[in-house]
Design an enzyme around this catalytic site. Structure first.
Site, mmCIF file in Angstrom:
data_model
loop_
_atom_site.group_PDB
_atom_site.id
_atom_site.type_symbol
_atom_site.label_atom_id
_atom_site.label_comp_id
_atom_site.label_asym_id
_atom_site.label_seq_id
_atom_site.Cartn_x
_atom_site.Cartn_y
_atom_site.Cartn_z
ATOM 1 N N GLU A 233 0.887 -1.182 0.000
ATOM 2 C CA GLU A 233 0.000 0.000 0.000
ATOM 3 C C GLU A 233 0.914 1.218 0.000
ATOM 4 O O GLU A 233 1.506 1.559 1.025
ATOM 5 C CB GLU A 233 -0.887 -0.008 1.258
ATOM 6 C CG GLU A 233 -1.823 -1.197 1.377
ATOM 7 C CD GLU A 233 -2.988 -1.140 0.413
ATOM 8 O OE1 GLU A 233 -3.211 -0.072 -0.207
ATOM 9 O OE2 GLU A 233 -3.665 -2.159 0.255
ATOM 10 N N CYS A 267 -2.199 9.391 2.360
ATOM 11 C CA CYS A 267 -1.903 8.779 1.056
ATOM 12 C C CYS A 267 -2.978 9.132 0.034
ATOM 13 O O CYS A 267 -2.691 9.253 -1.146
ATOM 14 C CB CYS A 267 -1.759 7.265 1.197
ATOM 15 S SG CYS A 267 -3.196 6.489 1.947
HETATM 16 P P1 NAD Z 1 8.418 4.830 4.646
HETATM 17 O O1 NAD Z 1 8.392 4.050 3.404
HETATM 18 O O2 NAD Z 1 9.530 5.750 4.890
HETATM 19 O O3 NAD Z 1 8.359 3.867 5.934
HETATM 20 C C1 NAD Z 1 7.320 2.949 6.133
HETATM 21 C C2 NAD Z 1 7.794 1.846 7.049
HETATM 22 O O4 NAD Z 1 8.801 1.095 6.390
HETATM 23 C C3 NAD Z 1 8.397 2.325 8.351
HETATM 24 O O5 NAD Z 1 7.935 1.491 9.383
HETATM 25 C C4 NAD Z 1 9.884 2.136 8.123
HETATM 26 O O6 NAD Z 1 10.614 1.929 9.309
HETATM 27 C C5 NAD Z 1 9.905 0.899 7.270
HETATM 28 N N1 NAD Z 1 11.090 0.697 6.442
HETATM 29 C C6 NAD Z 1 11.899 1.642 5.893
HETATM 30 N N2 NAD Z 1 12.879 1.056 5.186
HETATM 31 C C7 NAD Z 1 12.705 -0.275 5.266
HETATM 32 C C8 NAD Z 1 13.383 -1.413 4.738
HETATM 33 N N3 NAD Z 1 14.457 -1.294 3.966
HETATM 34 N N4 NAD Z 1 12.916 -2.638 5.026
HETATM 35 C C9 NAD Z 1 11.815 -2.785 5.794
HETATM 36 N N5 NAD Z 1 11.129 -1.764 6.337
HETATM 37 C C10 NAD Z 1 11.559 -0.509 6.075
HETATM 38 O O7 NAD Z 1 7.016 5.592 4.665
HETATM 39 P P2 NAD Z 1 6.545 6.726 5.685
HETATM 40 O O8 NAD Z 1 7.314 7.959 5.381
HETATM 41 O O9 NAD Z 1 6.541 6.190 7.082
HETATM 42 O O10 NAD Z 1 5.019 6.915 5.280
HETATM 43 C C11 NAD Z 1 4.572 7.814 4.322
HETATM 44 C C12 NAD Z 1 4.303 7.108 3.014
HETATM 45 O O11 NAD Z 1 3.355 6.078 3.201
HETATM 46 C C13 NAD Z 1 3.704 8.021 1.955
HETATM 47 O O12 NAD Z 1 4.310 7.753 0.723
HETATM 48 C C14 NAD Z 1 2.250 7.612 1.931
HETATM 49 O O13 NAD Z 1 1.590 7.881 0.724
HETATM 50 C C15 NAD Z 1 2.350 6.155 2.191
HETATM 51 N N6 NAD Z 1 1.078 5.655 2.685
HETATM 52 C C16 NAD Z 1 0.357 4.794 1.907
HETATM 53 C C17 NAD Z 1 -0.887 4.362 2.355
HETATM 54 C C18 NAD Z 1 -1.717 3.417 1.536
HETATM 55 O O14 NAD Z 1 -2.578 2.773 2.125
HETATM 56 N N7 NAD Z 1 -1.529 3.305 0.245
HETATM 57 C C19 NAD Z 1 -1.373 4.799 3.577
HETATM 58 C C20 NAD Z 1 -0.608 5.679 4.314
HETATM 59 C C21 NAD Z 1 0.624 6.094 3.877
#
Ligand code: NAD
Length: 510
Positions: A233, A267
């Site tokens: 997502e 998002c």
């Molecule tokens: P992010 O991708 O920076 O981090 C998300 C999660 O991934 C965190 O828990 C982080 O610690 C973890 N992570 C980071 N690198 C990793 C790796 N190499 N391996 C495993 N885990 C790892 O995202 P964010 O900044 O926390 O959130 C914002 C983003 O999320 C925006 O792009 C937003 O659009 C998206 N989002 C999508 C939805 C949806 O349902 N489509 C909902 C909410 C947010």
């Protein structure tokens, strides 16, 4: 220890506020989860749901505390912590309590005549250990909803919440403990991306990831190396299309909410607003009127809170700079560089007009309180502009013409469309939620969304009373009879007599 760097999050919070999970403990967590899965999967769905009911009641018991933790950790107004997080989780539990048994039940399905005498079933088996990795913008809802669905479906779960909102992660851990889940059935791992990566290395059976497209691609690669199935997502750049026949006051209020709720860190934010040209001037005036009314402070009545994550402010500034340098006009608000006197992570709302698709603010995820408005001429241009993006999460269409709304909804390339409202489809547990293109792979919510945490097992039963089958050895003399059978059954008209005759002769030869 996982890398919990001290980046400021909302309200002076720092990501160091919760003790991290040592990376070395990951193999042990995985073993615990695997052991717990063995027992948990054997419980009847109704028994598993009793734990979810306990969770719902615990949530209600600690409602104020939960809202407070979410609001402090993210900087969002308390009203949004209730409506967009707690309420959605409570509704998701209620949905599972009402429907999970039916959705997960083994179903009898048709058996083709060519497999005569047998009975077919589809069972929905849990995947095993589900790893839920979640972001900071809705830290409670986006971790809890997939975890609850996975649990109801019979999986054990490890949640890796965002390091940016660690207190919510800690609160969730205590919440699951209070509900009395068997040891290891649901564990919370506290830490940053390195911990997430380590958990993937430990080979969970399924990964449910919510976060940025950039991280989603890294996770998909890591998962592919071990052939672990995923749901992703990811980000969005959602269009809002407003036709001149729409209720313009409603559309303007909807646009302000859709673009600014959670300070635009959603998002499915309305990040691109397209207005049919004859209504454009009036619409922009209405937008300004509505934005002016917003209250941004720390009170319980606040409409706008703060940004959650300081580095996101740099992205917002960069997008606004880029837009203004290419000719965009700040129609309302102060340029982010002129925020003298403002403290913490609060970012005032901005309206940008004269934007184009050459600007980052119309192409990349801004994730901030910026409203971008652009005029369009006619349906075709609206659709072309809306679909001109690498994302495909959600969209909204505003018109009083129901046929036009359906027509536009059908050709928008995205996972959900809301008509005359925005964002809210994610709050319905009955509707699937997910994106296409760079917004993700797969979906959750709804019947298919619960079954996504299972794999379908085909079960074909023969009563075992015949000594042989027509398709078994020996083949002698069977070839022309099978040809006959295929011609009789799949031709223009079914020739039943010919079919039965061929079949009986095949039986004799078996
Ligand atoms: P992010 O991708 O920076 O981090 C998300 C999660 O991934 C965190 O828990 C982080 O610690 C973890 N992570 C980071 N690198 C990793 C790796 N190499 N391996 C495993 N885990 C790892 O995202 P964010 O900044 O926390 O959130 C914002 C983003 O999320 C925006 O792009 C937003 O659009 C998206 N989002 C999508 C939805 C949806 O349902 N489509 C909902 C909410 C947010």
């Amino acid at each position: 220890m996982s890398n919990l760097t001290a980046k400021p999050a909302a309200a002076g919070n720092t990501v160091q506020d919760a003790a991290g999970t040592p990376l070395a403990s990951v193999p042990d967590m995985m073993r615990q989860a695997q052991r717990a899965f063995d027992t948990w999967r054997r419980l009847a769905v109704a028994e598993r749901l009793r734990y979810l009911t306990a969770l719902r009641l615990e949530l209600l018991e600690a409602l104020d505390e939960c809202v407070d933790v979410i609001a402090r950790d993210t900087g969002k107004p308390k009203t949004e912590a209730v409506t967009a997080e707690v309420l959605v989780v409570a509704e998701a539990i209620a949905y599972l309590e009402r429907h999970a048994e039916r959705i997960l039940k083994t179903r009898k399905v048709k058996t083709p005549l060519t497999l005569i005498g047998k009975t077919s079933y589809i069972a929905h088996e849990p995947c095993g250990v589900v790893l839920v990795i979640s972001p900071w913008n809705f830290p409670f809802m986006l971790a809890a909803v997939p975890a609850l669905s996975a649990l109801a479906a019979g999986n054990s779960v490890i949640i890796k919440p965002s390091e940016v909102t660690p207190k919510v992660g800690k609160w969730m851990e205590a919440w699951f403990q209070k509900a009395g889940f068997p040891v290891g059935t649901v564990q919370v791992a506290h830490g940053a991306g390195d911990l997430g990566a380590k958990l993937i290395e430990a080979h969970p059976d399924y990964i449910f990831f919510t976060g940025s497209t950039k991280t989603g691609k890294i996770i998909q690669e890591a998962a592919a190396r071990q052939l672990i199935p995923t749901t992703l997502e990811l980000g969005g750049k959602d269009p809002m299309i407003i036709f001149q026949d729409a209720h313009l006051e409603r559309a303007a209020k909807g646009a302000v909410w859709g673009a600014l709720t959670n300070s635009g860190q959603v998002c499915v934010s309305a990040e691109r607003i397209y207005v049919e040209r004859p209504a454009y001037e009036r619409f922009v005036a209405l937008l300004k009127e509505q934005v002016r009314l917003l209250k941004q402070d720390d009170s319980d009545d606040a409409d706008l809170g703060s940004m959650t994550f300081a580095p996101q402010i740099d992205i917002v500034k960069d997008h606004v700079h880029d837009a203004v340098s290419k000719g965009a006009v700040v129609a309302y608000g102060r340029f982010p560089d002129e925020r003298k006197g403002e403290t913490g992570l609060k970012l005032g709302p901005l309206i940008l007009t004269d934007v184009t698709h050459e600007m980052k603010v119309m192409r990349e995820e801004t994730f901030g309180p910026v409203i971008c408005v652009m005029p369009f001429d006619g349906e075709e241009e609206a659709v072309r502009l809306a679909n001109d993006t690498r994302y495909g999460l959600s969209a909204s269409v505003w018109t009083r013409d129901a046929k036009k709304a359906r027509r536009i909804a059908a050709v928008l390339a995205c996972g959900s469309v809301v008509v005359n409202d925005t964002i809210v489809s994610i709050a319905s547990p009955y509707l699937p939620f997910g994106g296409i293109k760079e917004s993700g792979i797969g979906s959750y919510h709804g019947e298919a969304g619960l079954r996504a945490f299972t794999y379908p097992k085909a079960i074909l039963v023969d009563r075992g009373r015949k000594k042989s089958e027509v398709n078994w050895f020996p083949y002698a003399g069977k070839y022309p009879l099978f040809l006959d059978l295929v011609r009789a059954y799949y031709g223009k008209r079914k020739q039943w007599r010919r079919f039965v005759r061929a079949y009986l002769r095949l039986l004799k030869k078996s």
